[in-house]
Design a protein around this motif. Structure first.
Motif, PDB file in Angstrom:
ATOM      1  N   VAL A 114      -3.073   9.259  -6.462  1.00  0.00           N
ATOM      2  CA  VAL A 114      -3.185   8.899  -5.049  1.00  0.00           C
ATOM      3  C   VAL A 114      -2.266   7.717  -4.713  1.00  0.00           C
ATOM      4  O   VAL A 114      -1.547   7.746  -3.720  1.00  0.00           O
ATOM      5  N   ILE A 115      -2.306   6.676  -5.534  1.00  0.00           N
ATOM      6  CA  ILE A 115      -1.478   5.478  -5.351  1.00  0.00           C
ATOM      7  C   ILE A 115      -0.702   5.254  -6.648  1.00  0.00           C
ATOM      8  O   ILE A 115      -1.314   4.991  -7.689  1.00  0.00           O
ATOM      9  N   PRO A 116       0.612   5.370  -6.617  1.00  0.00           N
ATOM     10  CA  PRO A 116       1.399   5.194  -7.843  1.00  0.00           C
ATOM     11  C   PRO A 116       1.256   3.788  -8.427  1.00  0.00           C
ATOM     12  O   PRO A 116       1.202   2.806  -7.688  1.00  0.00           O
ATOM     13  N   LEU A 117       1.183   3.707  -9.746  1.00  0.00           N
ATOM     14  CA  LEU A 117       1.139   2.406 -10.408  1.00  0.00           C
ATOM     15  C   LEU A 117       2.403   1.632 -10.057  1.00  0.00           C
ATOM     16  O   LEU A 117       3.481   2.203  -9.975  1.00  0.00           O
ATOM     17  N   GLY A 118       2.243   0.343  -9.829  1.00  0.00           N
ATOM     18  CA  GLY A 118       3.368  -0.500  -9.447  1.00  0.00           C
ATOM     19  C   GLY A 118       3.541  -0.642  -7.943  1.00  0.00           C
ATOM     20  O   GLY A 118       4.349  -1.444  -7.489  1.00  0.00           O
ATOM     21  N   SER A 119       2.773   0.110  -7.164  1.00  0.00           N
ATOM     22  CA  SER A 119       2.889   0.040  -5.702  1.00  0.00           C
ATOM     23  C   SER A 119       2.344  -1.268  -5.169  1.00  0.00           C
ATOM     24  O   SER A 119       1.351  -1.797  -5.672  1.00  0.00           O
ATOM     25  N   LYS A 120       2.982  -1.771  -4.123  1.00  0.00           N
ATOM     26  CA  LYS A 120       2.472  -2.938  -3.409  1.00  0.00           C
ATOM     27  C   LYS A 120       1.470  -2.415  -2.391  1.00  0.00           C
ATOM     28  O   LYS A 120       1.742  -1.439  -1.688  1.00  0.00           O
ATOM     29  N   VAL A 121       0.313  -3.057  -2.332  1.00  0.00           N
ATOM     30  CA  VAL A 121      -0.775  -2.591  -1.474  1.00  0.00           C
ATOM     31  C   VAL A 121      -1.345  -3.773  -0.705  1.00  0.00           C
ATOM     32  O   VAL A 121      -1.507  -4.863  -1.257  1.00  0.00           O
ATOM     33  N   TYR A 122      -1.649  -3.554   0.591  1.00  0.00           N
ATOM     34  CA  TYR A 122      -2.353  -4.576   1.364  1.00  0.00           C
ATOM     35  C   TYR A 122      -3.804  -4.152   1.499  1.00  0.00           C
ATOM     36  O   TYR A 122      -4.107  -3.068   2.000  1.00  0.00           O
ATOM     37  N   VAL A 123      -4.707  -5.013   1.024  1.00  0.00           N
ATOM     38  CA  VAL A 123      -6.142  -4.745   1.071  1.00  0.00           C
ATOM     39  C   VAL A 123      -6.777  -5.783   1.995  1.00  0.00           C
ATOM     40  O   VAL A 123      -6.771  -6.975   1.689  1.00  0.00           O
ATOM     41  N   PRO A 124      -7.321  -5.359   3.160  1.00  0.00           N
ATOM     42  CA  PRO A 124      -7.961  -6.317   4.071  1.00  0.00           C
ATOM     43  C   PRO A 124      -9.083  -7.088   3.364  1.00  0.00           C
ATOM     44  O   PRO A 124      -9.881  -6.508   2.642  1.00  0.00           O
ATOM     45  N   GLY A 125      -9.091  -8.394   3.554  1.00  0.00           N
ATOM     46  CA  GLY A 125     -10.094  -9.235   2.922  1.00  0.00           C
ATOM     47  C   GLY A 125      -9.710  -9.697   1.526  1.00  0.00           C
ATOM     48  O   GLY A 125     -10.392 -10.511   0.930  1.00  0.00           O
ATOM     49  N   TYR A 126      -8.609  -9.154   0.996  1.00  0.00           N
ATOM     50  CA  TYR A 126      -8.143  -9.524  -0.347  1.00  0.00           C
ATOM     51  C   TYR A 126      -6.696  -9.972  -0.307  1.00  0.00           C
ATOM     52  O   TYR A 126      -6.311 -10.914  -0.965  1.00  0.00           O
ATOM     53  N   GLY A 127      -5.877  -9.291   0.495  1.00  0.00           N
ATOM     54  CA  GLY A 127      -4.469  -9.635   0.616  1.00  0.00           C
ATOM     55  C   GLY A 127      -3.576  -8.615  -0.065  1.00  0.00           C
ATOM     56  O   GLY A 127      -3.982  -7.488  -0.325  1.00  0.00           O
ATOM     57  N   TYR A 128      -2.351  -9.034  -0.357  1.00  0.00           N
ATOM     58  CA  TYR A 128      -1.395  -8.155  -1.019  1.00  0.00           C
ATOM     59  C   TYR A 128      -1.665  -8.135  -2.512  1.00  0.00           C
ATOM     60  O   TYR A 128      -1.964  -9.168  -3.111  1.00  0.00           O
ATOM     61  N   ALA A 129      -1.576  -6.963  -3.105  1.00  0.00           N
ATOM     62  CA  ALA A 129      -1.819  -6.796  -4.537  1.00  0.00           C
ATOM     63  C   ALA A 129      -0.876  -5.720  -5.068  1.00  0.00           C
ATOM     64  O   ALA A 129      -0.258  -4.982  -4.296  1.00  0.00           O
ATOM     65  N   ILE A 130      -0.806  -5.635  -6.378  1.00  0.00           N
ATOM     66  CA  ILE A 130      -0.008  -4.610  -7.038  1.00  0.00           C
ATOM     67  C   ILE A 130      -0.972  -3.666  -7.760  1.00  0.00           C
ATOM     68  O   ILE A 130      -1.920  -4.112  -8.414  1.00  0.00           O
ATOM     69  N   TRP A 141     -17.745  -9.261  -3.542  1.00  0.00           N
ATOM     70  CA  TRP A 141     -16.928  -8.240  -2.862  1.00  0.00           C
ATOM     71  C   TRP A 141     -17.785  -7.015  -2.555  1.00  0.00           C
ATOM     72  O   TRP A 141     -17.719  -6.464  -1.477  1.00  0.00           O
ATOM     73  N   GLY A 142     -18.587  -6.576  -3.527  1.00  0.00           N
ATOM     74  CA  GLY A 142     -19.451  -5.415  -3.340  1.00  0.00           C
ATOM     75  C   GLY A 142     -18.682  -4.112  -3.272  1.00  0.00           C
ATOM     76  O   GLY A 142     -17.708  -3.911  -3.975  1.00  0.00           O
ATOM     77  N   ARG A 143     -19.123  -3.217  -2.393  1.00  0.00           N
ATOM     78  CA  ARG A 143     -18.469  -1.927  -2.176  1.00  0.00           C
ATOM     79  C   ARG A 143     -18.204  -1.807  -0.690  1.00  0.00           C
ATOM     80  O   ARG A 143     -19.097  -2.030   0.123  1.00  0.00           O
ATOM     81  N   LYS A 144     -16.968  -1.458  -0.345  1.00  0.00           N
ATOM     82  CA  LYS A 144     -16.584  -1.364   1.053  1.00  0.00           C
ATOM     83  C   LYS A 144     -15.749  -0.118   1.288  1.00  0.00           C
ATOM     84  O   LYS A 144     -15.008   0.309   0.404  1.00  0.00           O
ATOM     85  N   LYS A 145     -15.853   0.415   2.465  1.00  0.00           N
ATOM     86  CA  LYS A 145     -14.956   1.485   2.889  1.00  0.00           C
ATOM     87  C   LYS A 145     -13.937   0.817   3.813  1.00  0.00           C
ATOM     88  O   LYS A 145     -14.309   0.277   4.860  1.00  0.00           O
ATOM     89  N   ILE A 146     -12.666   0.811   3.400  1.00  0.00           N
ATOM     90  CA  ILE A 146     -11.635   0.099   4.142  1.00  0.00           C
ATOM     91  C   ILE A 146     -10.366   0.935   4.243  1.00  0.00           C
ATOM     92  O   ILE A 146     -10.168   1.895   3.505  1.00  0.00           O
ATOM     93  N   LYS A 147      -9.512   0.521   5.166  1.00  0.00           N
ATOM     94  CA  LYS A 147      -8.196   1.141   5.334  1.00  0.00           C
ATOM     95  C   LYS A 147      -7.171   0.220   4.708  1.00  0.00           C
ATOM     96  O   LYS A 147      -7.034  -0.937   5.132  1.00  0.00           O
ATOM     97  N   ILE A 148      -6.452   0.718   3.707  1.00  0.00           N
ATOM     98  CA  ILE A 148      -5.426  -0.077   3.041  1.00  0.00           C
ATOM     99  C   ILE A 148      -4.040   0.442   3.417  1.00  0.00           C
ATOM    100  O   ILE A 148      -3.900   1.552   3.926  1.00  0.00           O
ATOM    101  N   LYS A 149      -3.028  -0.395   3.195  1.00  0.00           N
ATOM    102  CA  LYS A 149      -1.647   0.005   3.406  1.00  0.00           C
ATOM    103  C   LYS A 149      -0.959   0.061   2.048  1.00  0.00           C
ATOM    104  O   LYS A 149      -0.997  -0.918   1.293  1.00  0.00           O
ATOM    105  N   VAL A 150      -0.353   1.204   1.738  1.00  0.00           N
ATOM    106  CA  VAL A 150       0.378   1.371   0.497  1.00  0.00           C
ATOM    107  C   VAL A 150       1.855   1.433   0.845  1.00  0.00           C
ATOM    108  O   VAL A 150       2.298   2.339   1.560  1.00  0.00           O
ATOM    109  N   TYR A 151       2.608   0.459   0.349  1.00  0.00           N
ATOM    110  CA  TYR A 151       4.034   0.370   0.652  1.00  0.00           C
ATOM    111  C   TYR A 151       4.829   1.195  -0.341  1.00  0.00           C
ATOM    112  O   TYR A 151       4.474   1.278  -1.518  1.00  0.00           O
ATOM    113  N   ARG A 152       5.903   1.796   0.143  1.00  0.00           N
ATOM    114  CA  ARG A 152       6.761   2.615  -0.721  1.00  0.00           C
ATOM    115  C   ARG A 152       7.463   1.759  -1.739  1.00  0.00           C
ATOM    116  O   ARG A 152       7.894   0.654  -1.436  1.00  0.00           O
ATOM    117  N   ASN A 153       7.594   2.274  -2.938  1.00  0.00           N
ATOM    118  CA  ASN A 153       8.323   1.566  -4.006  1.00  0.00           C
ATOM    119  C   ASN A 153       9.802   1.687  -3.797  1.00  0.00           C
ATOM    120  O   ASN A 153      10.340   2.599  -3.362  1.00  0.00           O
TER     121      ASN A 153
END
Length: 120
Positions: A66-82, A108-120
């Motif tokens: 679903v999300i390739p390893l190494g992708s930059k991802v924005y997670v609301p409430g957490y920030g940018y992550a890899i 953090w618990g469990r949340k249903k959120i909308k994330i942004k996955v940036y192209r590598n």
């Protein structure tokens, strides 16, 4: 007259290579709604990243189909992550957000959120 035509041709060639909207070109990402859980671990990830050496690094575990390893991802409430890790329970549209401590992970618990996955 020839100089004007030549100048117009040069300008047309220069602008032909530019994207229509520069903001669109910089923000190539896809939005995905995921179930987000959390974990804390200070070992190595599936990609070989060492949390002990980089304890402040922001990373998530993903299903690489679903999300390739190494992708930059924005997670609301957490920030940018890899996307640096995978997990046995991470299947489909599920991510696991990494925290340094167990207390942070539990908060953090469990949340249903909308994330942004940036192209590598």
């Amino acid at each position: 007259m020839k100089k004007i035509i030549l100048l117009i041709a040069i300008i047309a060639v220069l602008f032909a290579g530019m994207p229509e909207n520069a903001a669109t070109a910089k923000s190539k990402y896809k939005k995905i709604t995921v179930s987000a859980t959390s974990y804390c671990e200070l070992g190595r990830t599936a990609t070989g990243f060492n949390y002990k050496k980089h304890p402040k690094a922001k990373a998530i575990a993903v299903d690489p189909r679903v999300i390739p390893l190494g992708s930059k991802v924005y997670v609301p409430g957490y920030g940018y992550a890899i996307a640096r890790d995978v997990g046995g329970r991470i299947k489909g549209k599920v991510i696991d957000v990494h925290y340094k401590t167990r207390k942070q992970a539990i908060n953090w618990g469990r949340k249903k959120i909308k994330i942004k996955v940036y192209r590598n």
